[in-house]
Design an enzyme around this catalytic site. Sequence first.
Site, PDB file in Angstrom:
ATOM      1  N   PHE A  11      18.033  37.465  90.978  1.00  0.00           N
ATOM      2  CA  PHE A  11      18.666  36.243  90.642  1.00  0.00           C
ATOM      3  C   PHE A  11      19.561  36.131  89.268  1.00  0.00           C
ATOM      4  O   PHE A  11      20.238  35.057  88.923  1.00  0.00           O
ATOM      5  CB  PHE A  11      17.784  35.194  90.513  1.00  0.00           C
ATOM      6  CG  PHE A  11      16.935  35.315  92.109  1.00  0.00           C
ATOM      7  CD1 PHE A  11      17.387  34.534  93.117  1.00  0.00           C
ATOM      8  CD2 PHE A  11      15.512  35.707  91.942  1.00  0.00           C
ATOM      9  CE1 PHE A  11      16.735  34.555  94.444  1.00  0.00           C
ATOM     10  CE2 PHE A  11      14.995  35.846  93.304  1.00  0.00           C
ATOM     11  CZ  PHE A  11      15.511  35.051  94.386  1.00  0.00           C
ATOM     12  N   ASP A  62       4.498  41.881  85.724  1.00  0.00           N
ATOM     13  CA  ASP A  62       4.581  40.989  86.747  1.00  0.00           C
ATOM     14  C   ASP A  62       3.603  41.499  87.859  1.00  0.00           C
ATOM     15  O   ASP A  62       3.108  42.548  88.026  1.00  0.00           O
ATOM     16  CB  ASP A  62       5.881  41.383  87.611  1.00  0.00           C
ATOM     17  CG  ASP A  62       6.527  40.422  88.636  1.00  0.00           C
ATOM     18  OD1 ASP A  62       5.603  39.992  89.627  1.00  0.00           O
ATOM     19  OD2 ASP A  62       7.469  39.882  88.391  1.00  0.00           O
ATOM     20  N   SER A 115       0.346  36.938  84.130  1.00  0.00           N
ATOM     21  CA  SER A 115       0.900  36.916  82.777  1.00  0.00           C
ATOM     22  C   SER A 115      -0.302  36.598  81.793  1.00  0.00           C
ATOM     23  O   SER A 115      -0.354  37.416  80.650  1.00  0.00           O
ATOM     24  CB  SER A 115       1.483  35.472  82.789  1.00  0.00           C
ATOM     25  OG  SER A 115       1.809  35.331  81.442  1.00  0.00           O
ATOM     26  N   HIS A 135       7.642  29.561  87.968  1.00  0.00           N
ATOM     27  CA  HIS A 135       8.339  28.439  87.834  1.00  0.00           C
ATOM     28  C   HIS A 135       7.621  27.016  87.988  1.00  0.00           C
ATOM     29  O   HIS A 135       8.490  25.950  87.968  1.00  0.00           O
ATOM     30  CB  HIS A 135       9.746  28.481  88.667  1.00  0.00           C
ATOM     31  CG  HIS A 135      10.630  29.297  87.918  1.00  0.00           C
ATOM     32  ND1 HIS A 135      10.328  30.475  87.415  1.00  0.00           N
ATOM     33  CD2 HIS A 135      12.189  29.696  88.044  1.00  0.00           C
ATOM     34  CE1 HIS A 135      11.269  31.220  86.922  1.00  0.00           C
ATOM     35  NE2 HIS A 135      12.509  30.673  87.092  1.00  0.00           N
TER      36      HIS A 135
HETATM   37 MG    MG Z   1      14.913  33.671  86.938  1.00  0.00          MG
END
Ligand code: MG
Length: 202
Positions: A11, A62, A115, A135
Site C-alpha cells: 500500500f 510482523d 509488536s 490500524h
Molecule cells: Mg500502511
Amino acid sequence: MISNFKKIKGFLKHTEGVALYENTKEVCIHGNAAEIGSYCGKSTCYIAQACKENNSLLYSIDHQRVSEEQQPGEEYFDHDLLNKKGNGIDTLPFFLKTLKDSQLEDFVIPVVSSSQEAYEELKMTFNMIFIDGGHSEEAAQNDYMLWSKKLNLEGVLAIHDVFPDPNDGGRPPYNIYQKALESGNFEEVEAIKSLRILQKKN
Ligand code: MG
C-alpha cells in the site's frame, strides 16, 4: 535501483518509499532501523536498501498474518495471500521472496511475532522506526507508546496512513502522529502523502 521496488505488492506509494529510504540513509549511519508491519516487504526494501548502503540492519517485525482490515471479507483482503493449506493468511513466503529478489536478505532481520513480543525481546535501540502495524486505536497507540521508547535521540519516527481528513482514512495513525507532536519530543521533518517523518528532539 529503488524504482524497482514500485512493483512490490503493498500500500506504500513510491514517493513515500523514497522518503523512507532517504531518511534512513541519513540517520542509520551508526545505528539500525526497525519497522512495525512489513506485509509483503515493500517498505522493508526501501528502508533496507538504505541500510545496505550504510552497512546497518533493519529489524522487520510482523506476525505475517495481516491486520484486521485485510482478513477475508474485509476491505483490503487479497486472495493471493491465503495459505494454500487453508491455514488463513500467511504473508511470510511473499515477504521472504521480496527480500531475496531484491538482494536485501543480508540486511533484514525478520522478526515474526507481535509488536508487543518483539518490543519485549529486542533489547537494542534504533535510529529509525517506521510504524505501519495494526490500524485499530489500541494497536496504533500501543505501537507508539512502546516503540517511541526505543528510538534514539535525533532518530526518526515514521508513521504511515496519517490522514488529516477523516474521509480519507481511519483515525488511529493520525491520532498517534498528533500525540507525538503534542509530546513536545518530536519535530516534523517531512510529510509525503500519508507518510509523516518526525525527528526525536527530547
Ligand atoms: Mg500502511
